[in-house]
Design an enzyme around this catalytic site. Sequence first.
Site, short mmCIF file in Angstrom:
data_model
loop_
_atom_site.label_atom_id
_atom_site.label_comp_id
_atom_site.label_asym_id
_atom_site.label_seq_id
_atom_site.Cartn_x
_atom_site.Cartn_y
_atom_site.Cartn_z
N GLY A 103 7.67 5.05 7.68
CA GLY A 103 6.84 6.24 7.84
C GLY A 103 7.12 6.88 9.18
CB SER A 104 5.29 9.46 10.96
OG SER A 104 4.03 8.86 11.15
CB THR A 105 7.92 8.04 15.44
OG1 THR A 105 9.23 7.98 14.86
CG2 THR A 105 7.96 7.37 16.81
CD GLU A 112 11.32 13.15 10.76
OE1 GLU A 112 10.22 12.74 11.16
OE2 GLU A 112 12.06 12.51 10.01
CE LYS A 130 -1.68 2.62 3.19
NZ LYS A 130 -1.55 3.93 2.50
CB THR A 134 2.03 5.87 11.31
OG1 THR A 134 1.50 7.17 11.05
CG2 THR A 134 1.19 4.86 10.56
N GLY A 135 4.02 4.32 13.28
CA GLY A 135 4.76 3.10 13.62
C GLY A 135 4.28 2.51 14.95
CB CYS A 163 14.04 8.62 7.16
SG CYS A 163 15.02 7.60 6.06
P1 NAD Z 1 2.99 8.41 7.72
O1 NAD Z 1 3.28 7.60 8.92
O2 NAD Z 1 2.01 9.51 7.82
O3 NAD Z 1 2.44 7.48 6.55
C1 NAD Z 1 3.18 6.36 6.06
C2 NAD Z 1 2.21 5.34 5.49
O4 NAD Z 1 1.41 4.80 6.53
C3 NAD Z 1 1.25 5.88 4.44
O5 NAD Z 1 1.11 4.90 3.42
C4 NAD Z 1 -0.03 6.04 5.23
O6 NAD Z 1 -1.19 5.98 4.42
C5 NAD Z 1 0.05 4.84 6.16
N1 NAD Z 1 -0.76 4.94 7.39
C6 NAD Z 1 -1.21 6.05 8.02
N2 NAD Z 1 -1.88 5.71 9.15
C7 NAD Z 1 -1.84 4.36 9.24
C8 NAD Z 1 -2.33 3.41 10.19
N3 NAD Z 1 -2.99 3.80 11.27
N4 NAD Z 1 -2.07 2.12 9.98
C9 NAD Z 1 -1.38 1.71 8.89
N5 NAD Z 1 -0.90 2.55 7.95
C10 NAD Z 1 -1.12 3.86 8.12
O7 NAD Z 1 4.40 8.93 7.19
P2 NAD Z 1 4.70 9.92 5.95
O8 NAD Z 1 4.27 11.28 6.37
O9 NAD Z 1 4.17 9.32 4.70
O10 NAD Z 1 6.29 9.84 5.87
C11 NAD Z 1 7.13 10.71 6.58
C12 NAD Z 1 7.78 10.03 7.76
O11 NAD Z 1 8.42 8.82 7.33
C13 NAD Z 1 8.87 10.84 8.40
O12 NAD Z 1 8.77 10.79 9.81
C14 NAD Z 1 10.16 10.14 7.96
O13 NAD Z 1 11.26 10.37 8.81
C15 NAD Z 1 9.72 8.74 7.91
N6 NAD Z 1 10.60 7.94 7.05
C16 NAD Z 1 11.45 7.03 7.63
C17 NAD Z 1 12.33 6.30 6.83
C18 NAD Z 1 13.28 5.29 7.44
O14 NAD Z 1 13.84 4.51 6.70
N7 NAD Z 1 13.47 5.27 8.74
C19 NAD Z 1 12.34 6.50 5.46
C20 NAD Z 1 11.45 7.43 4.91
C21 NAD Z 1 10.59 8.14 5.72
#
Ligand code: NAD
Length: 473
Positions: free
Chosen positions: A224-226, A377, A173, A228-229, A280
Amino acid sequence: MQQFAMYINGASANGYKSLEVINPATGSAFAQVQCGNSDDVDSAVAAARAAFPAWAATPWAERKAAVQKLAGLLEANMTELMELVTLETGKPLGGLAQIGSGMELGGAIGWTQYTAELELPVEVVQDDDQALIEIHRKPLGVVGSITPWNWPLMIAIWHVIPALLTGNTVVIKPSPFTPTSTLRFVELAGSVLPAGVMNAVVGEGDVGAAMVDHPDINKIVFTGSTPTGKKIMQGAASNLKRITLELGGNDAGIIMPGTDIEKIADEIFAACFHNNGQTCAALKRLYVHASQYEQMGQLLAERAKAVVVGDGLDQTTQLGPIQNAAQLRIVEELADSARADGGRFLAGGQRIAGDGYFFAPTIVADLSDGSRLVDEEPFGPIVPLIKYDDIEDVLRRANANDRGLGGSVWGDDVAAAAALAMRLESGTAWVNTHGSIQPNAPFGGVKQSGVGVEFGAHGLAEYTSIQTLKIAR
Ligand code: NAD
């Protein structure tokens, strides 16, 4: 307007509505994408589940050959995919320090080719008259991949290639902000992979959450973001899914006193500002010794004022727009809070007029730890320059953050710089460089920057479970 569909069980699939994909350089839609819901997640997972036994039983050499063909497809379609990446992310085709869509495609190809050569051979831990004990690596089943918007295609490749090589099937996704390059890649891959082996669904957080909750998905790999993680870690508990989480960072860079800063200024600037800071492991907090503070500020400000900001499709552009309007607002808010905290703006500080999501590359001096711009960040083209006097104190401040993705130390005395770098609380410690990742070096975060690693044999192993075989003698 270009049209894109989801991809389920070897065929294009429509959703229940369509989403517009905005080109951040213009603020207008350039594509429409079919958007799914939890029913589509069910269909995609069912297809992946049905395809799993045969794919897992396919000899490694055949899966390797398929992955090599995927690298060939990326290469053959590089121009089209680069353009999609630029349209959806805004990043330039070339870009500052050549870190743009060309690099995204080059990276996707390079990672695929390198990963194809990796193996996870059987380990023999005992072979004597008592027993033969072997460690085998087995695929996990269906892997759910959830990706962000900053490096959409390259991160998709980081997720799906090791999953496929090790015999898993995949449901991916992409971020709804940047789905087009991933959907095109998955469609192309359909000419190489059996139906159901790789599926793509589109949607927002609810669709991601449906994957995380799904009882028939065995692992989630998420970038993605912390925040959401954290939700993913919680949701994955439902059936004890394996997880790899690559999360946000707030990487510190420390320049040691006496460093030849003219020599490193270009590289530091690129480490901070490539892809507009939307990486990131970009350098997000720069600590400079008091003796060189003003000079470093000047060197960076000169570069920030000279860098060419514009539409990424223009070959001369070095920095594009911020990827989306919400992220632009975060950057504006952080600039305002830096102003309120007494920050001295050496360059930038405001939006660039027009319809696109452009923000002037911004350097802020005279802030310290405790300011939002230092502690959080920003994920945008705004970097705080922080003064220090004492090396032990700066190390403590660099580590006083809940993120721990990367960090760097810059110095002419390489041994001293390396010794300090190894005391950073970060998944990667760089010396005289920052953010340079490669497919043979494990990459991941400590603290709240992630769980697990990607790349190399360590990363590949995360898509498998161990089965120990003991034959009594
Ligand atoms: P985000 O967490 O908002 O979204 C990432 C993905 O998660 C998207 O596909 C989104 O639709 C999905 N998502 C959102 N809510 C969800 C949920 N409750 N359950 C499952 N999936 C969900 O992040 P973003 O804004 O797209 O990306 C930016 C962030 O990603 C920054 O914090 C950046 O530092 C981080 N990032 C980390 C790395 C790494 O390798 N550590 C690499 C790139 C980006």
